[in-house]
Design a protein around this motif. Sequence first.
Motif, PDB file in Angstrom:
ATOM      1  N   HIS A 259      37.970  42.863  44.741  1.00  0.00           N
ATOM      2  CA  HIS A 259      38.448  43.981  44.478  1.00  0.00           C
ATOM      3  C   HIS A 259      37.868  44.930  43.608  1.00  0.00           C
ATOM      4  O   HIS A 259      38.399  45.772  42.793  1.00  0.00           O
ATOM      5  CB  HIS A 259      40.005  43.696  43.728  1.00  0.00           C
TER       6      HIS A 259
ATOM      7  N   GLU B 211      48.386  42.270  48.802  1.00  0.00           N
ATOM      8  CA  GLU B 211      47.478  42.858  48.088  1.00  0.00           C
ATOM      9  C   GLU B 211      46.241  42.218  48.877  1.00  0.00           C
ATOM     10  O   GLU B 211      45.601  41.330  48.606  1.00  0.00           O
ATOM     11  CB  GLU B 211      47.420  42.521  46.500  1.00  0.00           C
TER      12      GLU B 211
ATOM     13  N   HIS C 264      42.198  35.556  49.849  1.00  0.00           N
ATOM     14  CA  HIS C 264      43.677  36.146  49.756  1.00  0.00           C
ATOM     15  C   HIS C 264      44.391  35.954  48.690  1.00  0.00           C
ATOM     16  O   HIS C 264      45.039  36.497  48.403  1.00  0.00           O
ATOM     17  CB  HIS C 264      44.235  35.720  51.264  1.00  0.00           C
TER      18      HIS C 264
ATOM     19  N   ASP D 222      38.004  38.092  46.781  1.00  0.00           N
ATOM     20  CA  ASP D 222      38.960  38.822  46.123  1.00  0.00           C
ATOM     21  C   ASP D 222      38.323  39.464  45.107  1.00  0.00           C
ATOM     22  O   ASP D 222      38.847  39.402  43.971  1.00  0.00           O
ATOM     23  CB  ASP D 222      40.208  38.379  45.849  1.00  0.00           C
TER      24      ASP D 222
ATOM     25  N   HIS E  90      40.156  34.792  55.448  1.00  0.00           N
ATOM     26  CA  HIS E  90      41.148  35.538  54.307  1.00  0.00           C
ATOM     27  C   HIS E  90      42.658  35.792  54.912  1.00  0.00           C
ATOM     28  O   HIS E  90      42.751  36.741  55.500  1.00  0.00           O
ATOM     29  CB  HIS E  90      40.526  37.149  54.123  1.00  0.00           C
TER      30      HIS E  90
ATOM     31  N   HIS F 218      44.931  34.884  44.609  1.00  0.00           N
ATOM     32  CA  HIS F 218      44.212  34.944  43.669  1.00  0.00           C
ATOM     33  C   HIS F 218      44.028  33.963  42.694  1.00  0.00           C
ATOM     34  O   HIS F 218      43.128  34.081  41.701  1.00  0.00           O
ATOM     35  CB  HIS F 218      44.697  36.351  42.958  1.00  0.00           C
TER      36      HIS F 218
ATOM     37  N   ASP G 109      38.446  40.860  50.708  1.00  0.00           N
ATOM     38  CA  ASP G 109      38.620  41.763  49.718  1.00  0.00           C
ATOM     39  C   ASP G 109      37.482  42.116  48.927  1.00  0.00           C
ATOM     40  O   ASP G 109      37.314  41.862  47.526  1.00  0.00           O
ATOM     41  CB  ASP G 109      39.842  41.488  49.022  1.00  0.00           C
TER      42      ASP G 109
HETATM   43 MN   LIG Z   1      42.964  40.129  47.389  1.00  0.00          MN
END
Ligand SMILES: [Mn+2]
Length: 380
Positions: A10, A380, A215, A8, A173, A217, A48
């Motif tokens: 991002h 998300e 996945h 993650d 994920h 956070h 992510d």
């Molecule tokens: Mn994420």
Amino acid sequence: MRLLHLSDLHLGRVLNGFDLIDDQRYILEQILDIAKEKNVDSILISGDIYNKRTPTESAVELFDKFLEQVSEMGLNLFAISGNHDSDVRVDFGSGVFRKNKIYIAGRYRGEVEKVTVKDEFGEVDIWLMPYLKKAAVASYFGAEKTETYNDVVGTVVKSCNIDKTRRNIILAHQFVSAGEKPRLAGSELRYESVGTLDFASVKWFDDFDYVALGHIHRPQSVGRKTVRYSGSPLKYSDRETDVPKSVPVVTLGKKGEEPEIEKVPLIPRRDMRKIKGELEKLIDEAVDKDDYIVAELTDKYRQHDARARLKQVYPNLISVFYSENEFEEDDAKPRIAANTALSFEDNVREFYRLMTDGEEISDEEMKILLDIMRGDDITE
Ligand SMILES: [Mn+2]
């Protein structure tokens, strides 16, 4: 061997108007320093990588640079796509990268890719399971074996058919649970009240020596210490002020020995934290003014220009609200709850109108949202 587990990232995330790219660059540098200091052999990224399917140029540039640094350090890198990534774009160059020990699985093609590496105790099988969309899995295994979210994940994990006498590590994920709902950090879910959250059972992963999950956070283990969400390296929403970030460094010994896990704290360039009190006091006692600030005002009455005045001392002010009446100072963003009596589509239309002063969502945009929705992908 020693692994550093990430997820993650991002990359390219913009939070309440603040571009986090410099914070992301800073934290990736810190992660590489940790890798050096802890004598890590391999870096795992459990999905992510980017914040969206069409990542910004600066996000792509940052990840490119990261891969280059990892490669210069002589490390292995294993990565999978997450629900935020475009599986096809994440796959770009992956065939060439593997010559430099960079293994990326973006798209699910009916089989989970296995990479075998060696350490002083022999061989280790590393399984790269990209983010699974129901439709993609169903096209290989049929509808029966992919009815629920749990079926989808279970079917694919079982299909790895691992050799249990060897050491096995998997990157995934997905939402995985040991029964109770995992604790979310806050930035995972965008439409919490739309649809139901499904989880796959942690049981599917019983035979793996380490399960590197992405996945969710908030860093946490699931069922046992060696099934773990590393968590995102930075706080990605104003609901995450109380979620400290860290990276697990995993030392894998002989088969049968429980891997050692050290959680190394990550120190951001600018923290995101909540301050609470009366406006005047918060202004007078301001410290660490570069931090991302979520301000909770305890004043009984609405203060004149609270937001602007706070912003003068805290330029990276993220949000302001009053604790007394939960009144949002930032009136550009009304609090919205989905109407459960309406369909997903109607809720989206209504939300879109609200956010755009009455404009209608285009068919194309709606189609994208519905596609995401159908792929069990509301997170998300
Ligand atoms: Mn994420």
